[in-house]
Design a protein around this motif. Structure first.
Motif, PDB file in Angstrom:
ATOM      1  N   LEU A   1     -30.282 -18.166  10.570  1.00  0.00           N
ATOM      2  CA  LEU A   1     -29.162 -18.161  11.518  1.00  0.00           C
ATOM      3  C   LEU A   1     -29.433 -17.254  12.712  1.00  0.00           C
ATOM      4  O   LEU A   1     -29.137 -17.615  13.855  1.00  0.00           O
ATOM      5  N   SER A   2     -29.992 -16.080  12.465  1.00  0.00           N
ATOM      6  CA  SER A   2     -30.256 -15.175  13.586  1.00  0.00           C
ATOM      7  C   SER A   2     -31.339 -15.755  14.486  1.00  0.00           C
ATOM      8  O   SER A   2     -31.242 -15.672  15.714  1.00  0.00           O
TER       9      SER A   2
ATOM     10  N   ALA B   1     -28.852  -8.834  10.175  1.00  0.00           N
ATOM     11  CA  ALA B   1     -29.418 -10.042   9.571  1.00  0.00           C
ATOM     12  C   ALA B   1     -30.763  -9.743   8.914  1.00  0.00           C
ATOM     13  O   ALA B   1     -31.046 -10.246   7.817  1.00  0.00           O
ATOM     14  N   GLU B   2     -31.583  -8.922   9.573  1.00  0.00           N
ATOM     15  CA  GLU B   2     -32.879  -8.583   9.001  1.00  0.00           C
ATOM     16  C   GLU B   2     -32.726  -7.751   7.731  1.00  0.00           C
ATOM     17  O   GLU B   2     -33.423  -7.978   6.737  1.00  0.00           O
TER      18      GLU B   2
ATOM     19  N   PRO C   1     -29.642 -15.779   6.416  1.00  0.00           N
ATOM     20  CA  PRO C   1     -29.383 -14.846   7.514  1.00  0.00           C
ATOM     21  C   PRO C   1     -30.493 -14.832   8.564  1.00  0.00           C
ATOM     22  O   PRO C   1     -30.220 -14.793   9.769  1.00  0.00           O
ATOM     23  N   ALA C   2     -31.736 -14.905   8.126  1.00  0.00           N
ATOM     24  CA  ALA C   2     -32.854 -14.938   9.076  1.00  0.00           C
ATOM     25  C   ALA C   2     -32.867 -16.246   9.865  1.00  0.00           C
ATOM     26  O   ALA C   2     -33.127 -16.249  11.070  1.00  0.00           O
TER      27      ALA C   2
ATOM     28  N   THR D   1     -31.468  -9.992   4.952  1.00  0.00           N
ATOM     29  CA  THR D   1     -32.543 -10.857   4.475  1.00  0.00           C
ATOM     30  C   THR D   1     -33.477 -10.102   3.534  1.00  0.00           C
ATOM     31  O   THR D   1     -33.843 -10.614   2.466  1.00  0.00           O
TER      32      THR D   1
ATOM     33  N   GLY E   1     -31.685  -5.351  12.858  1.00  0.00           N
ATOM     34  CA  GLY E   1     -30.285  -5.737  12.850  1.00  0.00           C
ATOM     35  C   GLY E   1     -29.780  -6.013  11.454  1.00  0.00           C
ATOM     36  O   GLY E   1     -30.515  -5.948  10.459  1.00  0.00           O
TER      37      GLY E   1
ATOM     38  N   SER F   1     -31.958 -18.942  14.933  1.00  0.00           N
ATOM     39  CA  SER F   1     -31.320 -20.045  15.650  1.00  0.00           C
ATOM     40  C   SER F   1     -30.469 -19.539  16.806  1.00  0.00           C
ATOM     41  O   SER F   1     -30.461 -20.136  17.885  1.00  0.00           O
ATOM     42  N   LEU F   2     -29.765 -18.442  16.579  1.00  0.00           N
ATOM     43  CA  LEU F   2     -28.953 -17.858  17.646  1.00  0.00           C
ATOM     44  C   LEU F   2     -29.825 -17.354  18.787  1.00  0.00           C
ATOM     45  O   LEU F   2     -29.510 -17.567  19.962  1.00  0.00           O
ATOM     46  N   TYR F   3     -30.952 -16.699  18.461  1.00  0.00           N
ATOM     47  CA  TYR F   3     -31.867 -16.232  19.496  1.00  0.00           C
ATOM     48  C   TYR F   3     -32.420 -17.397  20.300  1.00  0.00           C
ATOM     49  O   TYR F   3     -32.499 -17.332  21.531  1.00  0.00           O
TER      50      TYR F   3
END
Length: 63
Positions: free
Chosen positions: A33-34, A4-5, A30-31, A8, A2, A36-38
Motif C-alpha cells: 500500500l505504501s 508502514a515499514e 502495508p509495504a 511490515t 515510516g 502504491s501510494l508513492y
C-alpha cells in the motif's frame, strides 16, 4: 522509517516465528500500500508537470 515499514517488519517477524499464520500478501500489505501510494504521488506530480509545460508552450505559441 515510516509506520508502514515498521509494521511490515513486525508482521514479517511474526510470520517467520509462526506467531501469525496469515498469508504473505496480508503480511506485506502495508509495504504494498505504501509503495502504491508513492507511485500514485509520482504519477500525479508528473502529470502536473506535463500539464504545466503544455500550458507554458501554448501560451508562448500564442504570443
Amino acid at each position: 522509517m515510516g509506520i508502514a515499514e515498521v509494521l511490515t517488519i513486525v508482521l514479517v517477524l511474526l510470520k517467520l516465528t509462526d506467531v501469525i499464520t496469515w498469508s504473505w500478501w496480508l503480511v506485506l500489505l502495508p509495504a504494498i500500500l505504501s509503495f502504491s501510494l508513492y507511485v500514485l504521488i509520482v504519477v500525479v506530480k508528473l502529470i502536473m508537470i506535463m500539464v504545466a509545460v503544455f500550458v507554458v508552450k501554448k501560451r508562448d505559441a500564442t504570443r
